[in-house]
Motif scaffolding. Structure first.
Motif, PDB file in Angstrom:
ATOM      1  N   SER A 169      -6.504   3.407 -18.322  1.00 14.26           N
ATOM      2  CA  SER A 169      -5.951   4.705 -17.968  1.00 14.26           C
ATOM      3  C   SER A 169      -4.846   5.045 -18.955  1.00 14.26           C
ATOM      4  O   SER A 169      -4.301   4.165 -19.637  1.00 14.26           O
ATOM      5  CB  SER A 169      -5.399   4.718 -16.543  1.00 14.26           C
ATOM      6  OG  SER A 169      -4.259   3.886 -16.456  1.00 14.26           O
ATOM      7  N   TRP A 206      -0.245  12.134 -21.933  1.00 16.32           N
ATOM      8  CA  TRP A 206      -1.195  13.108 -21.372  1.00 16.32           C
ATOM      9  C   TRP A 206      -1.140  14.412 -22.162  1.00 16.32           C
ATOM     10  O   TRP A 206      -2.180  14.979 -22.506  1.00 16.32           O
ATOM     11  CB  TRP A 206      -0.863  13.377 -19.902  1.00 16.32           C
ATOM     12  CG  TRP A 206      -1.484  12.419 -18.938  1.00 16.32           C
ATOM     13  CD1 TRP A 206      -0.920  11.289 -18.432  1.00 16.32           C
ATOM     14  CD2 TRP A 206      -2.786  12.505 -18.353  1.00 16.32           C
ATOM     15  NE1 TRP A 206      -1.785  10.657 -17.576  1.00 16.32           N
ATOM     16  CE2 TRP A 206      -2.948  11.382 -17.501  1.00 16.32           C
ATOM     17  CE3 TRP A 206      -3.831  13.415 -18.459  1.00 16.32           C
ATOM     18  CZ2 TRP A 206      -4.100  11.142 -16.769  1.00 16.32           C
ATOM     19  CZ3 TRP A 206      -4.986  13.191 -17.728  1.00 16.32           C
ATOM     20  CH2 TRP A 206      -5.120  12.065 -16.894  1.00 16.32           C
ATOM     21  N   GLY A 254      -4.051  16.120 -24.452  1.00 17.05           N
ATOM     22  CA  GLY A 254      -4.491  17.457 -24.079  1.00 17.05           C
ATOM     23  C   GLY A 254      -4.414  18.455 -25.221  1.00 17.05           C
ATOM     24  O   GLY A 254      -5.100  19.486 -25.201  1.00 17.05           O
ATOM     25  N   LYS A 275     -15.860  15.651 -12.511  1.00 20.39           N
ATOM     26  CA  LYS A 275     -15.153  15.898 -13.764  1.00 20.39           C
ATOM     27  C   LYS A 275     -15.943  16.894 -14.593  1.00 20.39           C
ATOM     28  O   LYS A 275     -17.164  16.996 -14.456  1.00 20.39           O
ATOM     29  CB  LYS A 275     -14.970  14.594 -14.555  1.00 20.39           C
ATOM     30  CG  LYS A 275     -14.166  13.541 -13.802  1.00 20.39           C
ATOM     31  CD  LYS A 275     -14.001  12.267 -14.611  1.00 20.39           C
ATOM     32  CE  LYS A 275     -13.166  11.237 -13.839  1.00 20.39           C
ATOM     33  NZ  LYS A 275     -12.949   9.998 -14.610  1.00 20.39           N
ATOM     34  N   SER A 303      -9.706  11.444 -17.224  1.00 21.32           N
ATOM     35  CA  SER A 303      -9.261  12.769 -16.799  1.00 21.32           C
ATOM     36  C   SER A 303     -10.400  13.580 -16.191  1.00 21.32           C
ATOM     37  O   SER A 303     -11.576  13.318 -16.442  1.00 21.32           O
ATOM     38  CB  SER A 303      -8.677  13.528 -17.996  1.00 21.32           C
ATOM     39  OG  SER A 303      -8.313  14.842 -17.655  1.00 21.32           O
ATOM     40  N   SER A 304     -10.044  14.610 -15.440  1.00 21.68           N
ATOM     41  CA  SER A 304     -11.040  15.566 -14.967  1.00 21.68           C
ATOM     42  C   SER A 304     -11.318  16.630 -16.029  1.00 21.68           C
ATOM     43  O   SER A 304     -12.288  17.378 -15.922  1.00 21.68           O
ATOM     44  CB  SER A 304     -10.550  16.246 -13.683  1.00 21.68           C
ATOM     45  OG  SER A 304      -9.336  16.933 -13.936  1.00 21.68           O
ATOM     46  N   ILE A 362      -9.461  16.269 -22.647  1.00 23.13           N
ATOM     47  CA  ILE A 362      -8.706  15.022 -22.655  1.00 23.13           C
ATOM     48  C   ILE A 362      -9.650  13.831 -22.748  1.00 23.13           C
ATOM     49  O   ILE A 362      -9.357  12.831 -23.438  1.00 23.13           O
ATOM     50  CB  ILE A 362      -7.804  14.926 -21.409  1.00 23.13           C
ATOM     51  CG1 ILE A 362      -6.708  15.998 -21.477  1.00 23.13           C
ATOM     52  CG2 ILE A 362      -7.190  13.531 -21.273  1.00 23.13           C
ATOM     53  CD1 ILE A 362      -5.774  16.005 -20.287  1.00 23.13           C
ATOM     54  N   ASN A 363     -10.786  13.918 -22.096  1.00 16.55           N
ATOM     55  CA  ASN A 363     -11.744  12.811 -22.176  1.00 16.55           C
ATOM     56  C   ASN A 363     -12.325  12.647 -23.578  1.00 16.55           C
ATOM     57  O   ASN A 363     -12.568  11.535 -24.032  1.00 16.55           O
ATOM     58  CB  ASN A 363     -12.868  13.012 -21.156  1.00 16.55           C
ATOM     59  CG  ASN A 363     -12.431  12.658 -19.750  1.00 16.55           C
ATOM     60  OD1 ASN A 363     -11.547  11.829 -19.552  1.00 16.55           O
ATOM     61  ND2 ASN A 363     -13.038  13.294 -18.754  1.00 16.55           N
ATOM     62  N   TRP A 382      -9.743  10.870 -25.426  1.00 20.29           N
ATOM     63  CA  TRP A 382      -9.767   9.456 -25.015  1.00 20.29           C
ATOM     64  C   TRP A 382     -10.881   8.706 -25.743  1.00 20.29           C
ATOM     65  O   TRP A 382     -10.682   7.583 -26.221  1.00 20.29           O
ATOM     66  CB  TRP A 382      -9.958   9.372 -23.506  1.00 20.29           C
ATOM     67  CG  TRP A 382     -10.135   7.983 -22.964  1.00 20.29           C
ATOM     68  CD1 TRP A 382     -11.314   7.331 -22.753  1.00 20.29           C
ATOM     69  CD2 TRP A 382      -9.100   7.069 -22.564  1.00 20.29           C
ATOM     70  NE1 TRP A 382     -11.096   6.079 -22.240  1.00 20.29           N
ATOM     71  CE2 TRP A 382      -9.734   5.885 -22.107  1.00 20.29           C
ATOM     72  CE3 TRP A 382      -7.718   7.138 -22.526  1.00 20.29           C
ATOM     73  CZ2 TRP A 382      -9.027   4.787 -21.637  1.00 20.29           C
ATOM     74  CZ3 TRP A 382      -7.003   6.043 -22.056  1.00 20.29           C
ATOM     75  CH2 TRP A 382      -7.652   4.885 -21.620  1.00 20.29           C
TER      76      TRP A 382
END
Length: 466
Positions: free
Chosen positions: A72, A96, A100, A161, A383-384, A388-389, A392
């Protein structure tokens, strides 16, 4: 006789002082990111003069936390909680925000930064080992060739998500497409895709082929072997690979799973038994229970015309057969014939059929690369938000590379082959005592730790990178 529960007698815990640090080995991976120039490249790619925390440093630290086992974004605290060693580290909320801010254009710049760093790292790998590692097969090493293994994988999502969707296996989540360097284990490219993305989407495969080649240092792009399972066997993908191979001064061979369709089944049925040759086992010795044969001639020149007429002229079709294992899903043709058949398409001219088939079979190594990536952040998208995913996933690719570079540049013996969980237990998560001496901060590792010397050596090798 001492009972098995006596070990805890006389044991106590005391909270006192601040002279102990954990995750000592992460110091080495952080130094490696800095000394190879990766952190600086990321800083340039994500430069924002209006923020306190350098965004390249933040992305590098998120990647380091992932290499250390983070699942995470808040796990960046593995660095932030040890300020005496790592200095100021971005908070979870800053991490975060930083992820983003990464959009498609930023992903492109990050990819370019990784590729520039890879060119420098490969020069150091060649300096240390004499050459980039070869492609290993059961019959010996393939030298002077860079292998690119391409495969997709499914990532489960247990909440709603963005872009999560049902997949062809009945699950729910994402369906990223990945490309790996077989020589080094590095992640050359990842395309984050929705869960319902097609397994054999030609556009995605062409995109990742081009991205994987671009990820290689320029001088290592001239002699390639690209392998894909049956999902990559489409006309557009094969035609693209054929065009890449047609460039002057470049050799791009491919080995791709092929469809066991009606024409191939007909060619197999027409094969004389004596043309089947023993396949090779994992030691390179002939197997009695598996055979290989070529059906290109039957498909192209048999009565009825050229049944491969719509495919490139240089494409060959090889067949592997082996006894049916219990529980294997088979076509009616295979059930009646009593064998499981695996067709392979390749553009390699000449060569022993046994070796060509064995060369394709080690494509299975891609499953190991993906398994290690899932143990390094790919299995859990935090993340939803899709943006961001995808950021990641970019950090996961960096983390995978850092672990590969650590093995290739800093480690020896069994540790140079170790998977992420082993590296974390033996090196990255080791505790140490902080010692101040002669204006230096020293991390003292217990001499009873079995891999203390290897960690010390890795540290000094990382520190010696100019």
């Amino acid at each position: 006789m001492q009972t098995t529960t006596d070990w805890s007698k006389g044991l106590d815990i005391e909270v006192r002082g601040d002279d102990v640090v954990s995750h000592t080995g992460t110091v080495v991976t952080r130094m490696l990111a800095d000394r190879t120039g990766l952190t600086g490249e990321l800083s340039d790619a994500l430069a924002r003069p209006d923020v306190i925390h350098d965004r390249g440093r933040v992305l590098a630290d998120v990647s380091l936390a992932i290499a250390d086992g983070a699942t995470s974004i808040s796990d960046i605290g593995v660095l932030g909680d040890q300020r005496r060693i790592f200095g100021p580290v971005a908070s979870t909320s800053t991490a975060w925000r930083a992820l983003g801010e990464i959009d498609a254009q930023a992903i492109t710049r990050i990819t370019a930064a990784r590729n520039r760093t890879r060119a420098k790292v490969w020069s150091r790998i060649e300096a240390r080992h004499g050459a980039i590692p070869p492609i290993a097969t059961c019959y010996g090493d393939i030298t002077g060739v860079i292998g690119i293994r391409i495969d997709a994988t499914l990532v489960n999502s247990y909440s709603d998500k963005q872009q999560a969707a049902g997949n062809f296996k009945g699950g729910y989540g994402f369906h990223p497409l990945t490309a790996w360097c077989d020589n080094t284990g590095e992640c050359l490219a990842i395309i984050a895709r929705p869960g319902n993305a097609g397994s054999n989407t030609a556009a995605d495969h062409i995109e990742i082929i081009d991205a994987a080649i671009a990820a290689l240092p320029a001088k290592h792009r001239r002699n390639l072997l690209i392998t894909i399972d049956g999902a990559g066997c489409s006309h557009k993908v094969i035609e693209h690979l054929t065009e890449l191979n047609a460039r002057s001064g470049f050799t791009v061979e491919y080995s791709v799973g092929f469809d066991l369709d009606k024409r191939v089944r007909g060619a197999i049925a027409a094969l004389p038994e004596q043309v089947w040759e023993p396949a090779l086992d994992h030691t390179g010795a002939p197997r009695e229970d598996a055979q290989v044969a070529e059906v290109t001639g039957l498909l192209r020149d048999s009565v009825g015309g050229d049944t491969l007429g719509s495919w490139p002229a240089g494409m060959r079709i090889l067949i592997r057969r082996e006894p049916i294992e219990e529980g294997t899903q088979l076509s009616l043709f295979e059930q009646l014939a009593g064998y499981r058949y695996q067709p392979i398409a390749t553009n390699t001219a000449g060569g022993q059929l046994q070796k060509l088939e064995a060369r394709h079979r080690v494509h299975a190594r891609v499953e190991g690369f993906i398994r290690c990536a899932k143990a390094t952040g790919l299995a859990k998208w935090p993340s939803s938000a899709w943006s961001i995913n995808t950021a990641w996933v970019a950090a996961v690719a960096i983390a995978c590379d850092l672990l590969c570079w650590m093995r290739l540049l800093l480690l020896d013996g069994a540790l140079a082959l170790a998977e992420p969980a082993t590296l974390r237990y033996r090196l990255l998560h080791v505790g140490a005592r902080i010692i101040k001496r002669s204006r230096k901060t020293i991390l003292r590792i217990s001499e009873t730790w079995p891999w203390a010397t290897q960690l010390e050596t890795a540290f000094h090798r990382a520190a010696a990178i100019p």
